[in-house]
Design a protein around this motif. Structure first.
Motif, short mmCIF file in Angstrom:
data_model
loop_
_atom_site.label_atom_id
_atom_site.label_comp_id
_atom_site.label_asym_id
_atom_site.label_seq_id
_atom_site.Cartn_x
_atom_site.Cartn_y
_atom_site.Cartn_z
N VAL A 1 0.85 -1.20 0.00
CA VAL A 1 0.00 0.00 0.00
C VAL A 1 0.89 1.25 0.00
CG1 VAL A 1 -1.66 1.37 1.34
CG2 VAL A 1 -1.95 -1.11 1.17
N ILE A 2 1.87 1.24 0.90
CA ILE A 2 2.75 2.40 1.04
C ILE A 2 3.53 2.66 -0.25
CG2 ILE A 2 4.86 3.18 2.23
CD1 ILE A 2 3.70 1.80 4.78
N MET B 1 8.98 -1.70 11.91
CA MET B 1 8.07 -0.60 11.60
C MET B 1 8.82 0.74 11.60
SD MET B 1 5.07 -2.30 13.75
CE MET B 1 4.40 -3.87 13.18
N VAL B 2 9.72 0.90 12.55
CA VAL B 2 10.53 2.11 12.57
C VAL B 2 11.43 2.15 11.32
CG1 VAL B 2 12.45 3.23 13.75
CG2 VAL B 2 10.48 2.42 15.06
N GLN C 1 10.83 0.88 8.42
CA GLN C 1 10.01 1.23 7.26
C GLN C 1 9.70 2.73 7.25
OE1 GLN C 1 6.93 -1.97 7.69
NE2 GLN C 1 7.27 -2.13 5.50
N TYR C 2 9.45 3.26 8.45
CA TYR C 2 9.21 4.71 8.52
C TYR C 2 10.45 5.48 8.07
CZ TYR C 2 8.53 9.42 10.22
OH TYR C 2 8.46 10.79 10.29
N LEU C 3 11.63 5.07 8.55
CA LEU C 3 12.86 5.77 8.14
C LEU C 3 13.04 5.68 6.63
CD1 LEU C 3 15.33 4.71 10.98
CD2 LEU C 3 14.13 6.90 10.72
N VAL D 1 10.54 5.56 4.28
CA VAL D 1 9.67 6.52 3.59
C VAL D 1 10.07 7.95 3.94
CG1 VAL D 1 7.69 4.96 3.33
CG2 VAL D 1 7.81 6.41 5.34
N GLN D 2 10.56 8.15 5.15
CA GLN D 2 11.01 9.49 5.54
C GLN D 2 12.23 9.86 4.70
OE1 GLN D 2 13.80 10.57 7.44
NE2 GLN D 2 13.10 12.47 8.38
N VAL E 1 11.33 11.20 1.20
CA VAL E 1 10.88 12.59 1.08
C VAL E 1 11.93 13.59 1.56
CG1 VAL E 1 8.40 12.06 1.15
CG2 VAL E 1 9.60 12.56 3.29
N ALA E 2 12.77 13.18 2.54
CA ALA E 2 13.73 14.11 3.12
C ALA E 2 15.14 13.94 2.56
CB ALA E 2 13.78 13.93 4.64
N GLY F 1 11.82 8.57 -7.81
CA GLY F 1 10.48 8.85 -7.33
C GLY F 1 9.50 9.24 -8.42
#
Lengths: 385, 385
Positions: free
Chosen positions: A119-120, A197-198, A200-202, A204-205, A208-209, A320
Motif C-alpha cells: 500500500v505504502i 516498523m521504525v 520502514q518509517y525511516l 519513507v522518511q 521525502v527528506a 520517485g
C-alpha cells in the motif's frame, strides 16, 4: 521468568568443520523439507480455524481470509526456516510443534508487513500476483460495487494487514506459551516488530527528506534503514527467536547475531541490487521498481558519493518519478554501473558475507544445523529473486 | 491452563439493589479516579520505554512515538475503565498493577484502530486535533520535504498504527503473563481483535456494496456491523477481559456479556445518531461526517425501510459525497427525522439500554462495582460526544 542457560548438545562440537560433511548436507535437506511441510500444515490449520471465525461473523468477510491465505501460501519461507535452524542450533527438539508454530507466526508477520508495504509503495504486484489492495480493487470491479474502487482496495488492505498482524502475534503467543525460553523469545519478538516498523518509517522518511540531506552520510543512512527495516527482521531476529525459544542464553544469542546481522545486511543489499538490476521474470516485480518508488538505497548513496555532478543530478531528477519507462531504467542502470556504485555495493555484500560466514564458523552448533545455516546464508546473498 | 471457577465474593450480594447506596457511588468515583491515574502512569511509563527504543534507532523516528502519545493522552478511557470494573466485579484486587497494564493495552489498541480508521475514512480531525495522517502531512510541509505530502502522511499513519497495534499486544502479554486467568483472557483479546477488524471491513464493504442490497435487510446488516465493529470491542470485550483476567469462569463471563453486549450496541447507536445530529463543538468532528463517508448506519437502514421513494432516492444520492455542505447536512437531518428513522433508532437505543440494565441487575457483583458499571453504562448511552 529466567530460562536456564543452554549449552550446546553433546553431539555439537564447538569447532564445526568449515565444510560440512556430505551426510550433514543430505540430513539438513531432508530435515528442512520436513520442517517446511510441518510449517505449511500449521499455517493451513491456523487459517482454517480463522476461516471458521470469520464465517461465523459474515460470509462477506471471507475475502479478507482468502487474501491472507493466498499471499501466505507463497514465498521462500526464509524467516521460518532460519527460526527453525536457530532453534536446532541451540539444541531444540526437531519434533516439537512449537517451532513450526513460531515459524508460522513469522510468515504471517511477513505477510502483514508486505500487505502494508505494498500500500505504502503503491506496488501493483507481489509474488507474481496482484498485491492485496489491487486484489480488493479487482473484487470491487468484479462485483460492480459503487464509489471509489482504489480507496476500497486500500481500506481493505489496511484491515487485512491488521488482521494478519494480530494473527501473527496470536500464533507466536501460542507457540511460546509452554516453553521455558518464552520470556527471552518474547523480548526478541517485540523488538523485531518495533524495529521493522521504525525501519520502514525511516525508509519513507528518507524518500521525502533524503535529497536535502548531506551526501557524505547517504550511504550510512541507507545502511541504517536496511539494518532496521530488513536485516534484523529478515535474518537476525528469526535466528535469535528460534534459539531463544529453545532456551539459548544471552551469550548464545550474541553468537547468533554476530552471524545473522551481517548476513541480513548482505541479504538486503542483494535485494536492493535486484530492485534496480533484477529481471522481472524472476523477481515478480517490474524492472527498476525501487527507482520509481524513490528508495534511498545504498546504491543511490554510492552514486551521491562517487558520481559526477551531472550523474547525481540525473539520478535525483528521476528518483520517485512514477512514469519512468524501460528506457529510463536502462539509462539509470548504466549510470549506476558507470560511476562505480554497483561495484561498491557488490564489494560491501562480499565483505558482510565474509563476516557472516566467519561468525557462523564460531557458532559452535552441530554439523546438521551448521550445514543448514550455511546453505540458507549462501542462498540469501547469491539469489536472483 | 484452566483457571479456577470464580464465585462472587462473600460481600457481593447476588441481588444488588436497583439503586446503589450513596456511599457506593462515592466509593466508585474515588476508586475510578484512582484507576485512571494509575492507567495514565502505566501508559506514560510504557511510552517512555518505547521512546528510548526508538531514540536508540534514530531521532528521525520520534515523530511516530509523539503521534501515538498525543493521540493516547486523550479520550474518555471508557474501555480501560470497563475492563477495570469487569475485573473488580469478578473479585480482582484493586491494587494489582496487571489491570492498569491491561487497560493501557486496550487504550493503545483503540489508538491503533483510530489511526487506521481515520486513514480509511479520510478524516481530517480526531479528538479535536489533526488525525495522525494529517499530522504527518503537516510535518512534511513544515520541513519542506519533497514528493507527495499526503502519501507520506498516509504511509506514516499506517506504520504508526502498526506500531501501536504491536505495542498494545506487548502490554497485554505483559499484563496477562502472571495471572491465572491468562488463557481465557487471551482468548477474549484475540477474538476482540479479529472481530473489530472484520467489523470495520464489513463497514467499508457495506459503503460500496450497500446501495445494491435489499432494503428489508438494511437495518439488520447495519446492526451486524455495529455489533462487530464497535459493541463487542468497545464494551463487551473490555468488561469480559477484566473479568477473565481476574479469573472469572465461563458462566460469569456469559453474565458479563448479557449486560455489556446490548449496552455496546446502544452505545454505538448513540454514536451513529451523533455522527449525523451531533454538535461539532462537542463531538470534535465535522457535522454530518457519517453521511459524507457514506456509512450504512442503522439510521440509514431505517430511512430505506420507512422513507418514501423520494426520500430514499435523495439520501442515496447524497451518501458518500465528499462535498456535502452544512445546508445539505441540515436537509438530510430533516429527512431522517421526518420519516421516523431517528425516532426508530432512539427507540432501539432505549430497548437495548433496558436489556443491558436488567442484565446488570443480575450480574451479582459487589455494590461498588455495580454502582460503577451503572454509571459508565448511563454515560455511554446518554452522552453528547
Amino acid at each position: 521468568m529466567t530460562p536456564p542457560p543452554l549449552q550446546p548438545r553433546p553431539d555439537a562440537p564447538l569447532d564445526a568443520p568449515l565444510d560440512a560433511p556430505l551426510d550433514a548436507v543430505a540430513a539438513f535437506r531432508a530435515e528442512d523439507e520436513r520442517f517446511v511441510h510441518r510449517l505449511h500444515a500449521e499455517l493451513e490449520e491456523f487459517l482454517d480455524r480463522q476461516r471458521a471465525v470469520l464465517a461465523g461473523i459474515s460470509a462477506d468477510a471471507l475475502p479478507l481470509l482468502d487474501a491472507v491465505a493466498a499471499l501466505s501460501s507463497g514465498g521462500k519461507r526464509l524467516r521460518a526456516r532460519l527460526c527453525y535452524w536457530g532453534w536446532r542450533a541451540a539444541g531444540g527438539d526437531p519434533e516439537d510443534p512449537a517451532v513450526a508454530r513460531a515459524g508460522a507466526a513469522l510468515e504471517l508477520f511477513q505477510s502483514a508487513a508486505l500487505i502494508h508495504d505494498d500500500v505504502i509503495d503503491r506496488s501493483d504486484t507481489r509474488r507474481g500476483a496482484p498485491s492485496v489492495h489491487r486484489r480488493f480493487e479487482g473484487l470491487h470491479a468484479a462485483e460492480s460495487w459503487q464509489l471509489d474502487g482504489p480507496a476500497f482496495g486500500v481500506a481493505s488492505a489496511i484491515l487485512a494487514g491488521d488482521l494478519c498482524l494480530s494473527w501473527s502475534e496470536q500464533l507466536f503467543a501460542a507457540a511460546a506459551a509452554q516453553l521455558p525460553g518464552a520470556a527471552r523469545a518474547r523480548a526478541v519478538f517485540d523488538l523485531m516488530r518495533s524495529e521493522v516498523m521504525v525501519g520502514q518509517y525511516l525508509d519513507v522518511q528518507g524518500e521525502v527528506a533524503g535529497a536535502g540531506q548531506d551526501r557524505a552520510g547517504a550511504v550510512q543512512r541507507a545502511l541504517d534503514v536496511i539494518r532496521y527495516k530488513s536485516a534484523k527482521y529478515s535474518v537476525e531476529h528469526p535466528v535469535a527467536l528460534g534459539a531463544a525459544l529453545a532456551g539459548a542464553d544471552e551469550p548464545a544469542l550474541a553468537r547468533c547475531s554476530a552471524f545473522a546481522l551481517p548476513l541480513g545486511e548482505a541479504f538486503q543489499l542483494r535485494d536492493d541490487v535486484l530492485g534496480v538490476f533484477g529481471d522481472p521474470a524472476t523477481t515478480g516485480k517490474p524492472a527498476g521498481d525501487d527507482l520509481r518508488e524513490g528508495k534511498r538505497t545504498v546504491l543511490v548513496g554510492f552514486v551521491r558519493r562517487r558520481g559526477s555532478e551531472e550523474q547525481i543530478a540525473e539520478l535525483e531528477a528521476a528518483l520517485g518519478s512514477q512514469d519512468l519507462d524501460d528506457d529510463d531504467v536502462r539509462r539509470l542502470r548504466a549510470l549506476i554501473t558507470a560511476c562505480g556504485a554497483l561495484q561498491a555495493t557488490e564489494e560491501l555484500i562480499d565483505a558482510l558475507s565474509g563476516q557472516a560466514f566467519a561468525a557462523l564458523d564460531r557458532l559452535g552448533a552441530g554439523p546438521v544445523p551448521m550445514a543448514a545455516l550455511r546453505a540458507l546464508a549462501t542462498a540469501a546473498v547469491r539469489r536472483a529473486a
